[in-house]
Scaffold this active site. Structure first.
Site, mmCIF file in Angstrom:
data_model
loop_
_atom_site.group_PDB
_atom_site.id
_atom_site.type_symbol
_atom_site.label_atom_id
_atom_site.label_comp_id
_atom_site.label_asym_id
_atom_site.label_seq_id
_atom_site.Cartn_x
_atom_site.Cartn_y
_atom_site.Cartn_z
ATOM 1 N NE ARG A 8 -8.124 -7.638 -1.508
ATOM 2 C CZ ARG A 8 -7.547 -6.810 -2.369
ATOM 3 N NH1 ARG A 8 -6.597 -5.970 -1.939
ATOM 4 N NH2 ARG A 8 -7.887 -6.806 -3.632
ATOM 5 C CE LYS A 37 -4.368 -1.400 0.038
ATOM 6 N NZ LYS A 37 -5.242 -1.324 1.213
#
Length: 286
Positions: free
Chosen positions: A255, A221
């Site tokens: 995830r 991210k």
């Protein structure tokens, strides 16, 4: 307790959710699994590496080319059916915010609806209740799907994330979703700047304390990239560090892009916490 596809997991069990993108423009894999054959090979590989769940998505989260409902269905519905046929016992998740897409993938065999955009389409929870699937409830600060955050302000981002996701989960349960299948996710980066995502990581135990199963999506991210000043493709170490912190705090589902590395981190943290024995322990004993 967490319940997926009829299987129950206690709070100390951690699950790896492998990302499978049916998109030509994903920020990370750049379309590596856009082709159906390549995507199915990806599923086979991550299952062999120990993935507990696969999360199939047909639209990248970032702004880009408009993808309508029918195109999203075209990308993922038949693929979900193919994965279900080859892996009858695998937990299949679909990353969508649209109720009509959710209905189609549930009919094709999906077990979990991963609503990454915080209930933007309230009908998605109704679909989850109708089909008896699990549902991921995320905090996005009310932003429109596929838009980037801009100068968002929270008095207390953790408190707001807890209140919002728990409210979504309670609504889903009131509609008929199994309470053990209503999962909450602080949604790192979604509707947040890097400071917000770091705060959520630091205080993730407050989300875990709600008693709801917590999912985190940390993999590669921007908050990792900005923290370490690294581009996509060089964020694995930072991702795994954040994973370890979230595991210590008690998150249950991860995830990820990299399955094997994540599994090792989760097992190591679980062993340090005392809820998993070492795979072998002969040092000083033989």
């Amino acid at each position: 307790m967490l319940r997926l596809r009829g299987r129950e997991y206690d709070a100390d069990t951690t699950l790896v959710m492998a990302i499978v993108n049916r998109t030509p423009d994903s920020f990370y894999d750049r379309g590596a699994t856009w082709d159906g054959g390549a995507a199915l090979e990806r599923v086979r590989r991550v299952v062999a590496e120990g993935a507990d769940i696969v999360d199939i998505g047909g639209i990248k989260a970032a702004p880009g080319e408009e993808v309508g409902v029918e195109e999203e269905k075209h990308r993922i519905v038949d693929f979900v059916a193919a994965v279900r046929a080859e892996f009858p016992h695998l937990v299949i998740s679909v990353d969508t915010w649209r109720a009509s897409v959710g209905r189609a993938v549930c009919e094709a065999g999906a077990d979990l609806l991963n609503d990454a955009w915080g209930g933007y389409d309230p009908g998605l929870a109704e679909v989850a209740a109708e089909f008896g699937t699990a549902l991921v409830c995320t905090h996005t600060g009310g932003v429109t799907p596929r838009t980037r955050p801009h100068r968002l302000h929270y008095e207390d981002v953790v408190r707001e994330a807890v209140e919002d996701t728990v409210a979504q989960a309670e609504r889903a349960v009131s509609l008929g979703v199994d309470p053990a299948s209503a999962i909450i996710d602080p949604a790192h980066d979604f509707g947040k700047n890097t400071w917000h995502s770091l705060e959520l990581t630091r205080r993730l135990d407050e989300m875990v304390a709600t008693g709801r199963p917590v999912l985190v999506s940390l993999s590669n991210k921007d908050f990792v990239g900005e923290t370490l000043d690294l581009p996509v493709g060089e964020r694995l170490t930072g991702t795994l560090a954040a994973t370890a912190v979230c595991a210590w705090h008690g998150a249950q589902i991860y995830r990820v892009h990299e399955v094997a590395e994540t599994r090792q981190v989760l097992d190591m943290v679980a062993t340090i916490r005392g809820v998993r024995p070492p795979a072998r322990a002969v040092r000083g004993l033989a």
